[in-house]
Enzyme design. Sequence first.
Site, PDB file in Angstrom:
ATOM      1  CE1 TYR A  24      44.051  -8.236 -25.395  1.00 15.61           C
ATOM      2  CE2 TYR A  24      45.811  -7.226 -24.135  1.00 15.61           C
ATOM      3  CZ  TYR A  24      44.876  -8.223 -24.292  1.00 15.61           C
ATOM      4  OH  TYR A  24      44.775  -9.210 -23.355  1.00 15.61           O
ATOM      5  CE1 TYR A 152      40.788 -10.064 -21.133  1.00 18.84           C
ATOM      6  CE2 TYR A 152      42.244 -10.454 -19.260  1.00 18.84           C
ATOM      7  CZ  TYR A 152      41.997 -10.484 -20.613  1.00 18.84           C
ATOM      8  OH  TYR A 152      42.963 -10.954 -21.470  1.00 18.84           O
ATOM      9  CG  ASP A 253      40.852 -14.881 -13.017  1.00 20.29           C
ATOM     10  OD1 ASP A 253      42.032 -14.811 -12.615  1.00 20.29           O
ATOM     11  OD2 ASP A 253      40.515 -14.576 -14.178  1.00 20.29           O
ATOM     12  CE  LYS A 282      47.476 -10.426 -15.180  1.00 16.61           C
ATOM     13  NZ  LYS A 282      47.997  -9.867 -16.405  1.00 16.61           N
TER      14      LYS A 282
HETATM   15  N1  PMP Z   1      42.479 -13.429 -15.532  1.00 12.73           N
HETATM   16  C1  PMP Z   1      42.735 -12.176 -15.152  1.00 12.73           C
HETATM   17  C2  PMP Z   1      41.973 -11.566 -14.004  1.00 12.73           C
HETATM   18  C3  PMP Z   1      43.721 -11.429 -15.813  1.00 12.73           C
HETATM   19  O1  PMP Z   1      43.963 -10.166 -15.448  1.00 12.73           O
HETATM   20  C4  PMP Z   1      44.434 -12.042 -16.879  1.00 12.73           C
HETATM   21  C5  PMP Z   1      45.522 -11.313 -17.650  1.00 12.73           C
HETATM   22  N2  PMP Z   1      45.390  -9.990 -17.832  1.00 12.73           N
HETATM   23  C6  PMP Z   1      44.132 -13.366 -17.232  1.00 12.73           C
HETATM   24  C7  PMP Z   1      43.159 -14.026 -16.527  1.00 12.73           C
HETATM   25  C8  PMP Z   1      44.839 -14.053 -18.356  1.00 12.73           C
HETATM   26  O2  PMP Z   1      46.163 -14.283 -18.031  1.00 12.73           O
HETATM   27  P1  PMP Z   1      47.276 -14.483 -19.174  1.00 12.73           P
HETATM   28  O3  PMP Z   1      47.411 -13.143 -19.846  1.00 12.73           O
HETATM   29  O4  PMP Z   1      48.507 -14.900 -18.435  1.00 12.73           O
HETATM   30  O5  PMP Z   1      46.765 -15.520 -20.093  1.00 12.73           O
END
Ligand code: PMP
Length: 437
Positions: A24, A152, A253, A282
């Site tokens: 970013y 997100y 998610d 994560k």
């Molecule tokens: N979904 C959510 C809720 C997230 O917080 C993130 C990462 N910040 C992602 C998907 C995407 O994961 P990655 O950065 O491992 O691609």
Amino acid sequence: MTDYKHVSAEQWLEWDRNHIWHPYSSVHSPVTPFAVSSAKGVRLTLADGREVIDGMASWWSAIHGYNHPALNEAAKSQLEAMSHVMFGGLTHQPAATLGKRLVDMTPASLTRVFIADSGSVAVEVAIKMALQYWIGRGRSDKHRLLALRNGYHGDTFATMAICDPVNGMHHLFNKVLPQHLFADAPATPFGETASDQDMASITRLIEQHHHELAAVVLEPIVQGAGGMRFYSADYLRRVRALCDQYDVLLIADEIATGFGRSGKLFACEHAGIEPDILCVGKALTGGYLSLAATLCSEELAATICSGEAGAFMHGPTFMGNPLACAIANASLDVLLSSDWQSQVAAIEQGLRSGLAPAREIPGVADVRCLGAIGVIELQQPVNMATIQPRFVDHGVWLRPFGKLVYTMPPYTISPDDLALLCAKTIAVLSEEHAQHG
Ligand code: PMP
């Protein structure tokens, strides 16, 4: 010829400045990244020798802190056996064990696991599964998704299309992204019963569009990068009921919330609901390597692979990476053999009391905590170029964005370090206010 092996910190920092894209970031940005040379426990050691307490757990992932003996050992012994082999036509114990463990620790209906290599890919896989499921049922007209404003889900194309299309960071691409539907973000805070007004937008959209809706996609309970908001479990429960009523799948998610962060192993548990498709990532490897997974039910998997489709056409090169799977198994051992629930509850208490004084600082709009997540929302966006060095000068590592200064430390943080992290956060915000008003 450039000597790449014997290089001064000044030299490689110049290479970084000149050539590397950071997340970013703009190449015109005045914000220079800090050089970090090692990490142990909850502390990062910077190249200039300074130590900072990590308030970010490397974006939710390093739940056990860094350089953990059990995770190191798992990595070393797996390296001796094999670091990677293709997953097409081959399998191995670390992946099979991880799959079984994930099935055992998630809702009973989820029995099939697709092991992906990043959170964004796990969500892409979930979207593909949902679309292919409806194709399998002869309903290819159910091809749209419904997501929440302030949501997100990643930075790849399918996931950008379900991030908030107005306030999100991907609106530049709106014209080329698939057009999905967005319900108002739930406004009812965590702990409260969702008002009918709060349900109105999502109810209307599902009622009007269920015939073309494949799935609702949401971050359960915690909207992360889109605003760090904690919303009503009752809202989530009622969305589940709407999905059942109108035959729409629910994709949860839990990339950020999974593995205890919100105080439950998975945030869906706050509402007592089961999603049709679940994405985790994560913290899956305790922050060691990139790994994620998408789980679905046997019925979904069977339908996905039925009819003309015949198979699920997705297979990243690094799918099921044995090294990452072995570390994930060790991370789950560490988590599940610890009293993580008490640890997270203690962190929540520590954050509540430690961050409370922020309410007295002019310019602070809100302070909220859930599980091992603490958020200070300001009235105005912070200036990253000035605030980040201040945090480091005070011995803490935080990375605010927009109006949000927030922390999600490793679960292993001690009460003293947590108190220090909170006190320093407040000291920096007070200084900022004193200087810039
Ligand atoms: N979904 C959510 C809720 C997230 O917080 C993130 C990462 N910040 C992602 C998907 C995407 O994961 P990655 O950065 O491992 O691609």
